[in-house]
Design a protein around this motif. Structure first.
Motif, mmCIF file in Angstrom:
data_model
loop_
_atom_site.group_PDB
_atom_site.id
_atom_site.type_symbol
_atom_site.label_atom_id
_atom_site.label_comp_id
_atom_site.label_asym_id
_atom_site.label_seq_id
_atom_site.Cartn_x
_atom_site.Cartn_y
_atom_site.Cartn_z
ATOM 1 N N GLY A 266 0.819 -1.208 0.000
ATOM 2 C CA GLY A 266 0.000 0.000 0.000
ATOM 3 C C GLY A 266 0.851 1.256 0.000
ATOM 4 N N VAL A 267 0.345 2.277 -0.667
ATOM 5 C CA VAL A 267 1.038 3.568 -0.705
ATOM 6 C C VAL A 267 0.567 4.358 0.520
ATOM 7 N N PRO A 268 1.494 4.733 1.383
ATOM 8 C CA PRO A 268 1.071 5.414 2.617
ATOM 9 C C PRO A 268 0.658 6.867 2.369
ATOM 10 N N LEU A 269 -0.082 7.389 3.298
ATOM 11 C CA LEU A 269 -0.474 8.805 3.231
ATOM 12 C C LEU A 269 0.579 9.657 3.934
ATOM 13 N N ALA A 270 0.826 10.810 3.368
ATOM 14 C CA ALA A 270 1.808 11.700 3.998
ATOM 15 C C ALA A 270 1.136 12.511 5.105
ATOM 16 N N ARG A 271 1.929 12.818 6.135
ATOM 17 C CA ARG A 271 1.430 13.736 7.166
ATOM 18 C C ARG A 271 2.489 14.793 7.412
ATOM 19 N N GLU A 272 2.044 15.952 7.803
ATOM 20 C CA GLU A 272 2.959 17.079 7.943
ATOM 21 C C GLU A 272 3.630 17.027 9.311
ATOM 22 N N LEU A 273 4.943 17.001 9.283
ATOM 23 C CA LEU A 273 5.698 16.887 10.529
ATOM 24 C C LEU A 273 5.936 18.268 11.123
ATOM 25 N N SER A 274 6.262 19.201 10.251
ATOM 26 C CA SER A 274 6.401 20.599 10.643
ATOM 27 C C SER A 274 6.021 21.364 9.376
ATOM 28 N N PRO A 275 5.884 22.683 9.444
ATOM 29 C CA PRO A 275 5.408 23.366 8.248
ATOM 30 C C PRO A 275 6.217 22.981 7.004
ATOM 31 N N ASP A 276 5.533 22.473 6.005
ATOM 32 C CA ASP A 276 6.128 22.120 4.718
ATOM 33 C C ASP A 276 7.099 20.940 4.790
ATOM 34 N N GLU A 277 7.074 20.212 5.876
ATOM 35 C CA GLU A 277 7.910 19.003 5.968
ATOM 36 C C GLU A 277 6.980 17.804 6.112
ATOM 37 N N TRP A 278 7.177 16.811 5.224
ATOM 38 C CA TRP A 278 6.225 15.709 5.172
ATOM 39 C C TRP A 278 6.893 14.371 5.389
ATOM 40 N N VAL A 279 6.174 13.465 6.066
ATOM 41 C CA VAL A 279 6.686 12.099 6.225
ATOM 42 C C VAL A 279 5.554 11.119 6.000
ATOM 43 N N ALA A 280 5.952 9.894 5.690
ATOM 44 C CA ALA A 280 4.995 8.805 5.601
ATOM 45 C C ALA A 280 5.752 7.523 5.912
ATOM 46 N N ASP A 281 5.046 6.554 6.487
ATOM 47 C CA ASP A 281 5.663 5.266 6.783
ATOM 48 C C ASP A 281 4.825 4.185 6.149
ATOM 49 N N SER A 282 5.456 3.353 5.327
ATOM 50 C CA SER A 282 4.667 2.342 4.638
ATOM 51 C C SER A 282 4.611 1.070 5.475
ATOM 52 N N GLU A 283 3.633 0.259 5.180
ATOM 53 C CA GLU A 283 3.455 -0.975 5.943
ATOM 54 C C GLU A 283 4.610 -1.935 5.747
ATOM 55 N N SER A 284 5.314 -1.784 4.628
ATOM 56 C CA SER A 284 6.451 -2.685 4.443
ATOM 57 C C SER A 284 7.725 -2.135 5.075
ATOM 58 N N GLY A 285 7.589 -1.133 5.928
ATOM 59 C CA GLY A 285 8.727 -0.716 6.736
ATOM 60 C C GLY A 285 9.673 0.274 6.065
ATOM 61 N N TRP A 286 9.130 1.145 5.240
ATOM 62 C CA TRP A 286 9.959 2.180 4.617
ATOM 63 C C TRP A 286 9.484 3.539 5.089
ATOM 64 N N ARG A 287 10.431 4.447 5.186
ATOM 65 C CA ARG A 287 10.078 5.820 5.543
ATOM 66 C C ARG A 287 10.248 6.723 4.327
#
Ligand SMILES: Nc1nc2c(ncn2[C@@H]2O[C@H](COP(=O)(O)OP(=O)(O)OP(=O)(O)O)[C@@H](O)[C@H]2O)c(=O)[nH]1
Ligand SMILES: [Mg+2]
Length: 447
Positions: A266-287
């Motif tokens: 599955g393609v993970p959804l991004a979430r904002e960590l700080s203004p304009d900085e984005w992260v996502a973590d996939s179920e297969s263990g990738w950041r």
């Protein structure tokens, strides 16, 4: 512990807000955030009743120390007894403590007991003493005890009504002064080091706290999903997947393979960590990570930025874990740069999960040897790689974390990576093993 940033032009100090449960620590930080007018509070998780489970985090840059900007990391602990190991780990990094006490009649005994516990803990800290200011809270309540009962502990006392924001700034300012006194001592002793700041210091702290065992049964809590961090979804950008156009991922072939593996479940959804900085973590263990300033309107500019990233990554290939790539994604008429890296077991996780089960001495020795080797090897990399127990692979000592953005990488410095790794080892051991770990780490530092 206080440090200078990598460039040496900012001083980073940490003020920890300690105190019994429901004394008003979170309320104090909320009031402080408002009064300092600086950023917002980051609180990873709270219980249904509003109790802090990990910490509250606030950053403030203000004032100068010997011409350097003072960067304050302001952290509150969870007060409830079951989270004492997390509280201790947080306290172990304090340069000063603002102790928020419930000073009404029903709360004073717990406040006194908690304060005694704090002082016992601080007595085990190495280096110059850590100053404490007692922020006597809830002074608005009719049964607030007379101040005289609170004095005589050798502490500064500042009255407050956190729910109205009174006394909050005063206690904080006093805490910063105490921290700066300690910095002066650290400097005199040659213990004030330059340490590149982690990209996401609060996130790093959260990971560390998740690694702290809470119960006596040796269970170490490592919830897979780092995605439990803050709930921050809004106008989320798309993260890269294996369908990406050619030329938009580097390295060209293995990069696409990496993206395929990263999004296989599955393609993970991004979430904002700080203004304009984005992260996502996939179920297969990738950041997946995209830094502030990582978005472009002009496709040529975006491609140039990707190419710069590719050069940096290529020149670090000998030191890094191989499962990673950088990629460009178009979304809503903009192009965003992403770095994608597979999560690998780090020295920190490996130690935290195994210390209780096996011969701690042998494990720490093994980790120390690896750290020494890493410190030596990474010094030869062309760009500075953030060197912490959480960025070193437990398997082969390669760099397993996110590479600093191409725009902010610095040439490798002759910083003392070894000392930093030892210091972290010590913090981890203190959190996991208490005094025993402390002694162990000390002998390690000597050897
Ligand atoms: N009357 C009064 N209530 C306060 C004051 N400060 C905080 N409170 C209340 O005390 C309760 C607990 O406050 P928190 O700030 O969540 O307490 P905490 O110390 O963070 O608690 P933990 O997260 O469990 O460690 C809340 O209902 C606050 O509104 C104060 O100065 N006066
Ligand atoms: Mg709280």
């Amino acid at each position: 512990m206080a440090t200078l940033d990598a460039a040496g032009d900012a001083l980073v100090v940490r003020i920890v807000y300690d105190g019994p449960p429901i004394a008003g620590k979170t309320t104090s930080l909320l009031a402080l955030a408002e009064r300092l007018g600086h950023g917002r509070l980051f609180t990873p998780e709270v219980s249904g009743g509003g109790r802090t489970l990990f910490f509250d985090w606030l950053e403030y840059v203000g004032g100068r120390y010997d011409g350097r900007a003072i960067h304050c990391e302001i952290v509150s602990v969870p007060g409830q007894a079951e989270f004492a190991p997390r509280r201790r780990l947080l306290l172990s990094s304090a340069d000063a403590v603002v102790f928020v006490g419930d000073t009404c009649a029903s709360g004073i005994d717990e406040t006194t007991a908690h304060l005694a516990d704090l002082r016992a803990h601080l007595a085990t800290r190495e280096g110059p003493p850590v100053g404490v200011v007692l922020q006597a809270n809830k002074r608005d309540l009719p049964d607030a005890v007379p101040l005289e009962r609170l004095r005589g502990h050798g502490l500064a006392v500042i009255e407050s009504v956190a729910s109205r924001g009174e006394g909050i700034r005063e206690a904080f300012v006093f805490g910063v002064r105490l921290a700066l006194d300690r910095v002066r001592e650290l400097e005199r002793l040659g213990l004030l080091h330059r340490v590149p700041r982690a990209h996401d210091e609060a996130g790093r702290l959260l990971t560390a706290l998740r690694g702290v065992a809470l119960s006596g049964d040796g269970r170490v809590l490592f919830p897979e999903a780092a995605s439990q961090t803050g709930a921050l979804v809004g106008h989320a950008p798309k993260v890269p997947d294996a369908e990406i156009p050619s030329g938009w991922v580097w390295p060209p072939i293995n990069g696409r393979v990496s993206l395929q593996e990263a999004t296989a479940r599955g393609v993970p959804l991004a979430r904002e960590l700080s203004p304009d900085e984005w992260v996502a973590d996939s179920e297969s263990g990738w950041r997946f990570h995209s830094p502030p300033g990582g978005a472009f309107v002009d496709p040529d500019e975006a491609r140039a930025a990707l190419s710069l990233w590719a050069q940096v990554h290529a020149s670090l290939a000998d030191w890094m874990s191989p499962s990673r790539c950088v990629a460009l994604v178009e979304h809503g008429g903009r192009f965003r740069l992403w770095q994608v890296v597979r999560s690998e077991p780090t020295v920190w996780k490996w130690l935290a999960s195994n210390l209780k089960a096996a011969d701690a001495g042998a494990l720490v020795d093994q980790a120390a040897r690896l750290c020494n080797r890493v410190a030596e090897s990474w010094a030869k990399a062309p760009w500075e790689l953030p060197c912490t127990l959480e960025t070193v692979s437990a398997l082969d000592g390669s760099f397993v974390s996110l590479v600093p953005d191409a725009g902010s990488v610095r040439p490798t410095e002759s910083t003392d990576r070894r000392a930093r790794l030892r210091h972290q080892l010590q913090t981890l051991l203190e959190g996991e093993l208490g005094v025993k770990g402390h002694a162990l780490a000390r002998s390690l530092a000597g050897g």
